[in-house]
Structures are given as structure tokens and as C-alpha cells.
Design an enzyme around this catalytic site. Structure first.
Site, PDB file in Angstrom:
ATOM      1  N   ASP A  60     -12.395 -39.845 -32.412  1.00 50.64           N
ATOM      2  CA  ASP A  60     -13.094 -38.635 -32.856  1.00 50.64           C
ATOM      3  C   ASP A  60     -14.315 -38.366 -31.960  1.00 50.64           C
ATOM      4  O   ASP A  60     -14.527 -37.233 -31.508  1.00 50.64           O
ATOM      5  CB  ASP A  60     -13.525 -38.804 -34.320  1.00 50.64           C
ATOM      6  CG  ASP A  60     -14.371 -37.638 -34.800  1.00 50.64           C
ATOM      7  OD1 ASP A  60     -13.814 -36.548 -34.984  1.00 50.64           O
ATOM      8  OD2 ASP A  60     -15.588 -37.832 -34.981  1.00 50.64           O
ATOM      9  N   LYS A  88     -15.156 -35.088 -29.221  1.00 55.87           N
ATOM     10  CA  LYS A  88     -16.396 -34.305 -29.158  1.00 55.87           C
ATOM     11  C   LYS A  88     -17.065 -34.459 -27.796  1.00 55.87           C
ATOM     12  O   LYS A  88     -17.574 -33.480 -27.233  1.00 55.87           O
ATOM     13  CB  LYS A  88     -17.327 -34.758 -30.286  1.00 55.87           C
ATOM     14  CG  LYS A  88     -16.749 -34.459 -31.676  1.00 55.87           C
ATOM     15  CD  LYS A  88     -17.514 -35.225 -32.753  1.00 55.87           C
ATOM     16  CE  LYS A  88     -16.955 -34.954 -34.140  1.00 55.87           C
ATOM     17  NZ  LYS A  88     -17.455 -35.928 -35.140  1.00 55.87           N
TER      18      LYS A  88
END
Lengths: 440, 440
Positions: free
Chosen positions: A201, A205
Site C-alpha cells: 500500500d 502511494k
């Protein structure tokens, strides 16, 4: 003017937050945007639950395509997540000439190039403030607030779950597994926490921020990704003694010293000096440090997840689009901050070419000459030592922990040195090597 | 497309930084803006020095009006400062149909309403990211990044000079006067530091942020302003012992508990819990905490002054204007974040109606019953006590310091209690009363 009509694809945590915020602050938002913003239609597989959230006035369907096909809808908000149906629906919404707002970092980090090209061809916006660091307006800061700068590097705590786990491990001296269970119980970690704890994750980003900072396409496949699952409580303690905290950072860095230029893009547990502000970001909070050549160091801090913090970013995008809905596409900020025909293909460097300093923990036999052998190997690989911490071994113990902090070195060189050190008969366990960043 | 032509009024510290950044990063900026941005003309009283900075290619004049009258100039950047000629030239630039970028917080905090109205009438932009917190894109965050939110309060370290002085006072245990001299020697404080140390500069910036946050006109004349000149090293030490740091904060807060609503707007030395990130912002750095109802707490940190950090904000405004130069004015962000016809006249509350907690230091006679008398007075004014610190008096001493932390109270009530306490014969010196904010 008629309120902008929004269609929601998926009304889970962020979707219901978006609905609530638009309702509660509708006056305030209209006073800013100069036009109302209304959720006119919602698609969710669980139609009954969705109706329970939005009440009578909003049409609820179980098929996203009905939202996209509705000519009254100006903006489609995709909050489904993942690469599957979300990708299909985003592309269909674009094809139907709708602006799109999405919080889907996985989708953009992997398929961003395709999606942004499609949006450009149709003259619509794909906005994604909510995809990175939740409510912190970091995409806006990078794309618009820091346009004067050559960005030098970005380092961020951009995954709340892992920061919560690391904070708890440090505060309570507990091991990873114990804290993960607690985090799951408290709702800070999902039942399947893989994407968070393995760093995926955060890498999604970091990939998006890297592209925006350096004017390149998104290239998630080139990111180096390490999570926190192997981190031992002992290393957090030793780091503390040496004046450092361990944080899972997403890092991207411009490397002008490499011929033709290069970019580092990596996620891994990182030692950071305890006196840096970012080292003091605790619990599930997020923070991103951006280093620009003109502005110097800036930091952005806030909630990186949760219903209303993420909705705050979704609604900010809705206001931006509302303002520019009738404007010429040239008046909009380019998706990746740089004009699409000005993107560069600066390569992402392989991890072996990354430059960082290191924290090493070696369990060694407590006998004369061990330190000398190890420091000789490091010297032969041109790696200089910043600090050494040797735990005094207890009475009768025959082994001890040796902690070494190095200065900056090329990772490939460190890997060679590690292999040689590991082969020493006096090195008793696999060496722990963690990267360290001074962030100054 | 032809590069946007910029005219500079004043080429001192920020002006030369702006010139340098636009030169050095011209490629990067064009890649983002889709169009070059060039300084084509400079006005400065010191023409020779200005020519030394910008070289041959740029026309230098000693009269700002020549820049404004030049039909080739698209954007005028005002970096003169103050309310005098700067105001005249900004209004003349607007009248000539030029967009304006300014770093002039004093001008906007006092004359913003007149200037923004003039700009609206002419359909031009007055951009002012550089006016608050230097390179930190806080105006953009407030105006665009947090549009979803009802802003609840803002608290910022928005004056680097005073933060440097307070950091040094704490680190070195020195008194205000000593540190001020050091700050002047190092260039962190000006020869006449009045605007900084008396809180006026911070109040200008807080005034602008308050208007943007709450959708009101700028009202500097209603701000309550206290500086740091009377702050004693002893109070910094006691605050530390109680877990607090003292920072000069610009604070603005929405007060829904007041009939018809109200806004607090104040600058004063403030005790802040040492564990808050903002309490750890040291030296000349700036940071602003914004509390929104959806996003929760966010913080923005960076350099609040200096040549290139401030230039970073000026150039970001230039890029924004370049992007929207040919757009309909409706597509632009309103000057004060809210549409001009949606501004409210919510009153700024007088300081007596402000609600905070307090730190009190009383020098008292070391005799029985003193504490009881004081706590009785506080109780009679309905002020509850959070903590008491009584320094043990040394052998033979007849007086001692009594430190009291209170819970939240209305300031008017505290003032009445202070007058009564001060009148006690056992209270030997003027009472020190500092405001305290938990910022949670």
C-alpha cells in the site's frame, strides 16, 4: 446554477463519509465552490445498506454502469478499490465523458498511465487527492504548491496501519505478531493485512508521489518494497539507544549523480533521527516530508485514512472539478503535475544502486578479533562506520550483539560486504541490515 | 505559447530569490505550467544593484509605474512591503488590468477588502501564498485542500524571528534581551524588530488565515496582539517542568457557543503540550495546525521566511495564474476562499470573551494560608485548577513562586480573579498570566 451532480460507485467507509460531509457542510461548500455539490446516485452491491445511509432522496442501484449511463451525472466517484471492476468502471466513466474522482492508489500506481491518457483524450479530469495520505492535501502541495521547485526527495509515513504497529512495538516493547493481533482487534489492521504490512500500500502511494514529483509515468513494478513483518523488538530498542526511531517510509529521490539521471523508489523500515518531526509521528497518523531546492524541507501531517478524513480529500477534488467543470482543459492542472508531453522516462534505479546508510546487527561470538574482522571487511568495500554499539555480554555468555551504523554507501557494495561478513564463523546468526536516512 | 511576462516591483531578498528560482528551474517550471514564465522588467530604487542581480536581458527602471504601464507585462509581483507606495502600486496594477502577486501580509491584513474588491471588478487575480508562512503552501491548503471542512481553529508558529528567540531562550536559559541581540547579529531579527517581537507580523498573517478559514473580510484592527518582550526565562523553565513549551502562536477559532457566532483572533505567547508536533518546531521554522471537522488535525511545516523559500510561494502563484490567465474569472479560486457574495460578518470577539486555559505565576509570601486564599478566589470566579506547582523556598527565604495551571475559562472572568489576587498583601509581585492551549 444547478448543483453539480455526483454519482458514487461504492458506499463503504469512505463513500458514507463523503455523503455525510457533503450533507453536513453543504452550505460551507457552496459558499466556497459557488455552486452546490450533490450526490444524486449511488451504486453498491448492498442496495439496502446503501439506502439506509443515503435515505430517500438518492437513487440507489446495484450496477455502476447505470450511474455512468445517467446523463445527469457530472462526476463519478470511484470508491470500490482494486484493479478489477474498478478499472473497468473508471475507464467506462471516462469514455462516457464524466470527470472521475478516485481514492484508488492501487489502480493509479499500476494503471495510471492508461487511465490518464484516456482522460486526456476525452478532456475530463481524474482527480485522486484521496489516494495518497488520506486527508492531507499532499497531492495538491506537490502538484501546485511546490511548482517552483526541483523536488529533491520525498519521504513519507503513508500507511497508518504499519505506523500504528511500529508505535506500539516501541511503546510497549512487544513483538510484531502480538501488536498485529491487537491492531486487528482495534480495527487498525484488516483481517488480511498483507498489503499494509508488506509495504505494498505504501509503495502504491510512493509510486504516485514519485511520478508527480519528478515528472515521469507511474511505475509501480519498478518499486523496491519491503514490509515490517521481520522487524524485531530488539532492533527498535537498539535504534532508540542510538537516537533513532524505525518508521516504514515510502521514499523517492532524484539521483543526479547517476549518468543520465535516475530515481530511487522504495518502501522499507527505516531508521530516522529521533529529533526529526517525522520520527515523532505516532499511531495511525501520516506525514510526508518533501525536500525542494527552493523551499527546503516541508512537512505535511494528518490522518491518512478513515471515513471523514479521506472524504475530506474526495470532496476537495469535487470542489476543484466543480470550479473548472466548464473551463478549457488547458486551464487544469495536469494529472501528473507535468504536462503530458513533458514527462521524462528517467529510470527507476535497481535497489543495488540505491545510496543509503545502514544499521547492522550482528550476533557474534564474544571473542577477541571479531570486531576487527568485520570492520576490515567494511573498509575493504569502502564503507565507513559512523557508530558502533557493542553490548557487554553477561557473565558466562559466549555471544553478544554488535550494532554498527554506517555512513552512506551504495547498496550493492553493502550486499557484497554482508555476504562476506555472514560467512565468518564468528557471525552466529543471519545479520539484520536496516536502511537509515538522516532526512536533512 | 509566448512566455508569461512578469514585472517585479522591488528586488530585495525575496525578489532576487524569485529571479534566481525562475532562472534555475525554468525548464522544470515550463514542464509543469505548459508555458514559460519570465521576469521581463524590474523596478527598484537601486537600479545599479538591481542590474547586478538580473543582468543584461532584463529592463531595470527606478519607477514601478513604468512596469505597470508596460503593456507586455502580464503579472506584477509586489515585493516592496508596507502600506504606502506598495498599496498605491498594487491598486494601479489592478486598475491597469494586471494580475498581482504579493508577499505583503501587512497590506492584505489591513487593506485586503479594498484590494480584493478592486481586483474582482477588473477580473484579475491577487495571489498571496507568500504572505503567510513563506514557502509552506498553507494558503492553498486552506483555500483548496480543505474545502470540504468546516474549519474549527488554526494555530500557527508564523513568525520565525520570535520562534528562533523562544527556542534559544529555552535551549540556553537566556533572557529575552540577550537572545534578541544574538538574533540581530545572526540576521534572524531586523535592526528594528518591533513588528516581529510585538506580534504584529504574526497578527497580520493570522488575520489573513482567519478570513480564509471562516469566510469573513480581513479585520486586522480587531485582532488581539501580544508579543514576547515581557517573557521571562523563569516561565519557560516552569512551563517545561509542567510538560509545556511556550510558543508565540497566531490563533483563530470559530466559536459556535456565542449567540450569533463569533471568531477569536489573537496572537500571544502560549503554553503548548511538549508532546505536540508544533511544540517541537524549533529555530526560525514555521508550522500551522489546522483543525477541520472532517479531516481532523493537519499540520504544515517549513521555512517561513528567507529568499528562496518565500520565492517558492511567489512562483507557485505565478504558475497558478499562468494556468488560469486566459480562463473565465469564475474558474478561479476566490481571493478569500469563499465567493465574495458569500462572506459573513461574524464578529471577532473581544479578548474578554476568549476561552482558554491559563498558566499563572505568583510570587507569594511563604506563609500558611496563601494557597487557600488564591484557590478560593479562583473558585469564586468559577475557574477550576488543573495543576499546582509550588517551589519549595530555600532556607531563610520568605517568598516563593506559586505556579497554577487552570482549565478553560472565559478571559474576562480570569481578569477579575487576577485583579483580586493581585490585591492580596501576600502576593508580592505583578502576577504573570500566560494563555495555554491543548491543541487537541
Amino acid at each position: 446554477m444547478k448543483p453539480i451532480q455526483v454519482g458514487l460507485l461504492g458506499i463503504g467507509t469512505v463513500g458514507s463519509g463523503t455523503f455525510k460531509v457533503l450533507q453536513r457542510n453543504q452550505q460551507e461548500i457552496r459558499r466556497r465552490a459557488g455552486r452546490g455539490i450533490e450526490i444524486a446516485m449511488v451504486a453498491d452491491l448492498d442496495v439496502e445498506r446503501a439506502k439506509g445511509i443515503v435515505g430517500e432522496g438518492v437513487q440507489v442501484v446495484n450496477d455502476g454502469r447505470q450511474v455512468i449511463a445517467n446523463p445527469a451525472i457530472d462526476i463519478v466517484v470511484e470508491l470500490i478499490g482494486g484493479y478489477g471492476i474498478a478499472k473497468t468502471l473508471v475507464l467506462e466513466a471516462i469514455a462516457a465523458g464524466k470527470h472521475v474522482v478516485t481514492a484508488n492508489k492501487a489502480l493509479l500506481a499500476v494503471h495510471g498511465t492508461e487511465i490518464f491518457a484516456a482522460a486526456r483524450a476525452k478532456g475530463v479530469v481524474v482527480a485522486f487527492e484521496a489516494a495518497v495520505a488520506g486527508g492531507i492535501p499532499i497531492i495538491k502541495a506537490l502538484r501546485e504548491g511546490l511548482t517552483a521547485n526541483r523536488i529533491e526527495w520525498i519521504a513519507g509515513i503513508i500507511n497508518g496501519t504499519t505506523n500504528f504497529i511500529l508505535s506500539e512495538m516501541r511503546d510497549k516493547g512487544l513483538d510484531f505478531g502480538t501488536v498485529l493481533k491487537e491492531a486487528q482487534r482495534l480495527g487498525y489492521a484488516e483481517a488480511d493485512p498483507t498489503f499494509d504490512i508488506e509495504g505494498v500500500d505504501a509503495a502504491h502511494k510512493a509510486t504516485i508521489m514519485s511520478a508527480i514529483a519528478f515528472g515521469t509515468p507511474v511505475r509501480f513494478d519498478k518499486a523496491h518494497v519491503e514490509g515490517i513483518t521481520k522487524l524485531a523488538a530488539a532492533d527498535i530498542r537498539y535504534a532508540e539507544q542510538l537516537g533513532y526511531r524505525i518508521k516504514l517510509l515510502g521514499i523517492t529521490k532524484r539521483r543526479d549523480d547517476v549518468a543520465g539521471g535516475g530515481i530511487e523508489l522504495r518502501v522499507h523500515p527505516t531508521l530516522v533521527p529521533a529529533k526529526r518531526l517525522i520520527a515523532n509521528v505516532e499511531g495511525a497518523m501520516n506525514a510526508v516530508v518533501v525536500q525542494g531546492d527552493a523551499v527546503g524541507t516541508t512537512l505535511y501531517y494528518g490522518k491518512g485514512a478513515g471515513s471523514e478524513p479521506t472524504a475530506s480529500a474526495v470532496v476537495a477534488d469535487l470542489v476543484d472539478i466543480t470550479r473548472l467543470a466548464t473551463a478549457d482543459p488547458d486551464h487544469r492542472v495536469p494529472h501528473l503535475a507535468f504536462q503530458h508531453d513533458a514527462l521524462a522516462d528517467t529510470p527507476i534505479l535497481p535497489i543495488e544502486q540505491v545510496v543509503t546508510s545502514f544499521y547492522l546487527r550482528l550476533q557474534v561470538a564474544d571473542q577477541t578479533g571479531v570486531l576487527s574482522k568485520i570492520t576490515t571487511i567494511l573498509a575493504e568495500h569502502d564503507i565507513s562506520i559512523d557508530a558502533v554499539l557493542q553490548r557487554e555480554s553477561a557473565e558466562g555468555e559466549t555471544k553478544t550483539d554488535l550494532i554498527i551504523l554506517t555512513h552512506d554507501t551504495v547498496e550493492g557494495r553493502m550486499r557484497e560486504a554482508l555476504a562476506r561478513m555472514q560467512a565468518l564463523p564468528t557471525v552466529l546468526q543471519p545479520i539484520v541490515a536496516l536502511r537509515k536516512e538522516e532526512l536533512s
